[in-house]
Structure formats: structure tokens, C-alpha cells
Write a protein that holds these residues in place. Sequence first.
Motif, PDB file in Angstrom:
ATOM      1  N   ARG A  57       0.820  -1.209   0.000  1.00 30.22           N
ATOM      2  CA  ARG A  57       0.000   0.000   0.000  1.00 30.22           C
ATOM      3  C   ARG A  57       0.857   1.263   0.000  1.00 30.22           C
ATOM      4  N   HIS A  58       2.063   1.181   0.544  1.00 35.31           N
ATOM      5  CA  HIS A  58       2.929   2.353   0.637  1.00 35.31           C
ATOM      6  C   HIS A  58       4.343   2.024   0.147  1.00 35.31           C
ATOM      7  N   PRO A  59       4.511   1.752  -1.132  1.00 38.69           N
ATOM      8  CA  PRO A  59       5.834   1.346  -1.615  1.00 38.69           C
ATOM      9  C   PRO A  59       6.905   2.427  -1.426  1.00 38.69           C
ATOM     10  N   SER A  60       6.554   3.677  -1.629  1.00 42.96           N
ATOM     11  CA  SER A  60       7.556   4.743  -1.474  1.00 42.96           C
ATOM     12  C   SER A  60       7.959   4.934  -0.019  1.00 42.96           C
ATOM     13  N   HIS A  61       7.016   4.798   0.904  1.00 40.99           N
ATOM     14  CA  HIS A  61       7.363   4.910   2.327  1.00 40.99           C
ATOM     15  C   HIS A  61       8.367   3.827   2.704  1.00 40.99           C
ATOM     16  N   LEU A  62       8.112   2.609   2.238  1.00 40.73           N
ATOM     17  CA  LEU A  62       9.037   1.516   2.533  1.00 40.73           C
ATOM     18  C   LEU A  62      10.396   1.785   1.902  1.00 40.73           C
ATOM     19  N   ALA A  63      10.405   2.217   0.640  1.00 44.91           N
ATOM     20  CA  ALA A  63      11.676   2.461  -0.050  1.00 44.91           C
ATOM     21  C   ALA A  63      12.486   3.541   0.663  1.00 44.91           C
ATOM     22  N   TRP A  64      11.860   4.647   1.018  1.00 43.62           N
ATOM     23  CA  TRP A  64      12.594   5.724   1.691  1.00 43.62           C
ATOM     24  C   TRP A  64      13.087   5.288   3.068  1.00 43.62           C
ATOM     25  N   THR A  65      12.334   4.451   3.735  1.00 42.94           N
ATOM     26  CA  THR A  65      12.792   3.923   5.017  1.00 42.94           C
ATOM     27  C   THR A  65      14.022   3.053   4.812  1.00 42.94           C
ATOM     28  N   VAL A  66      13.993   2.212   3.793  1.00 45.41           N
ATOM     29  CA  VAL A  66      15.163   1.381   3.482  1.00 45.41           C
ATOM     30  C   VAL A  66      16.367   2.281   3.183  1.00 45.41           C
ATOM     31  N   PHE A  67      16.167   3.334   2.409  1.00 46.78           N
ATOM     32  CA  PHE A  67      17.275   4.251   2.099  1.00 46.78           C
ATOM     33  C   PHE A  67      17.901   4.798   3.383  1.00 46.78           C
ATOM     34  N   GLU A 115     -13.863   1.076  -0.415  1.00 44.03           N
ATOM     35  CA  GLU A 115     -12.983   0.562  -1.468  1.00 44.03           C
ATOM     36  C   GLU A 115     -11.555   0.426  -0.935  1.00 44.03           C
ATOM     37  N   TYR A 116     -11.127   1.410  -0.139  1.00 45.52           N
ATOM     38  CA  TYR A 116      -9.782   1.345   0.437  1.00 45.52           C
ATOM     39  C   TYR A 116      -9.710   0.287   1.538  1.00 45.52           C
ATOM     40  N   ARG A 117     -10.781   0.152   2.317  1.00 48.47           N
ATOM     41  CA  ARG A 117     -10.804  -0.894   3.352  1.00 48.47           C
ATOM     42  C   ARG A 117     -10.634  -2.275   2.722  1.00 48.47           C
ATOM     43  N   GLN A 118     -11.294  -2.503   1.591  1.00 50.11           N
ATOM     44  CA  GLN A 118     -11.168  -3.770   0.884  1.00 50.11           C
ATOM     45  C   GLN A 118      -9.734  -3.965   0.381  1.00 50.11           C
ATOM     46  N   TYR A 119      -9.151  -2.897  -0.136  1.00 52.04           N
ATOM     47  CA  TYR A 119      -7.763  -2.923  -0.615  1.00 52.04           C
ATOM     48  C   TYR A 119      -6.818  -3.268   0.537  1.00 52.04           C
ATOM     49  N   MET A 120      -7.094  -2.715   1.732  1.00 48.36           N
ATOM     50  CA  MET A 120      -6.265  -2.976   2.907  1.00 48.36           C
ATOM     51  C   MET A 120      -6.266  -4.451   3.294  1.00 48.36           C
ATOM     52  N   VAL A 121      -7.364  -5.133   3.042  1.00 50.05           N
ATOM     53  CA  VAL A 121      -7.477  -6.546   3.401  1.00 50.05           C
ATOM     54  C   VAL A 121      -6.496  -7.399   2.593  1.00 50.05           C
ATOM     55  N   GLY A 122      -6.347  -7.098   1.311  1.00 50.19           N
ATOM     56  CA  GLY A 122      -5.536  -7.940   0.447  1.00 50.19           C
ATOM     57  C   GLY A 122      -4.112  -7.492   0.217  1.00 50.19           C
ATOM     58  N   VAL A 123      -3.799  -6.228   0.593  1.00 52.10           N
ATOM     59  CA  VAL A 123      -2.462  -5.689   0.303  1.00 52.10           C
ATOM     60  C   VAL A 123      -1.861  -5.131   1.596  1.00 52.10           C
TER      61      VAL A 123
END
Length: 141
Positions: A57-67, A115-123
Motif C-alpha cells: 500500500r505504501h511502496p515509497s514509504h518503505l523504499a525511503w525507510t530502506v534508504f 474501497e480502500y478498506r477492501q484494498y487494505m485486506v488484500g495488500v
Amino acid sequence: LPTIKFPAIIIYLAIAFFVAAIPLTVSGVRCNIKKGGCHSEDETIILLREGPYKVLRHPSHLAWTVFFVTIPIFISKWVPFTILSIVGIVQFIALSYHTSLKEEKELDLEKWGDEYRQYMVGVPRWNFIKGLCNLKRRGKP
């Protein structure tokens, strides 16, 4: 303060994680610009569920944290890595994760609701491995 010396393998792993995070953030930004509806790297009017958003759900947040976690490790040969480095890294991870939570609660859920709640369930928010497993289970390449 005493410095922490890392074995070469840890430094190489940090560099590898740093390099691996680059495509994650680049693909997130590209997806936002091309498919988000606003031609912006930050704002979207469409709930993105493709590209890196199929996995996280937050690929950029994860990437910047890794950086920010890996940089102090692989420059530790030139800039001393101390207990304060660890404190700073832990604080950065906590702040970044908190930002993801706040963004979901105050922006995403308000903007897209069920719609976002449903997205949160699977991702998952940040768990890349779980996201890949979920993607495989859904049968999408």
C-alpha cells in the motif's frame, strides 16, 4: 561514543537493499504520475492497485525507510556508526510507519472509504514478502 564496525557482508547487504529499493520508489512515482489522474508524484484521484501498489500500500514509504536505514550502515567506514545512529534509525522507522498509518486514516480511508478498506485486506502496508505471497495467491503475475 564507541563506534560499531560492520563486517563486509552487512555493508554489502545494506548496499543491496538500498539498490533494490530504488525501483520500488521509482515505479511508485511513475505509477502515480501516469495512472493517478493528476500527473503528480504525490496526489492521485484514482485508487491505484497496479504496479507496486499490487504488492504494497505504501511502496515509497518503505523504499525511503530502506534508504535511510541502510545509508548509515554502508557509509560507516567514513562516518562513525554509534548507538546514536541506532536511535536515529529506530526513530526514523517509527516516524515513517506512523506517517503511513496517519496517511491511511486521515487521507486514504476518508477519500476512498470502503474501497480502500477492501484494498487494505488484500495488500499489506509494508510487508513486501507477504505482499508477494498475496499476489501469487491471487494468481496475478
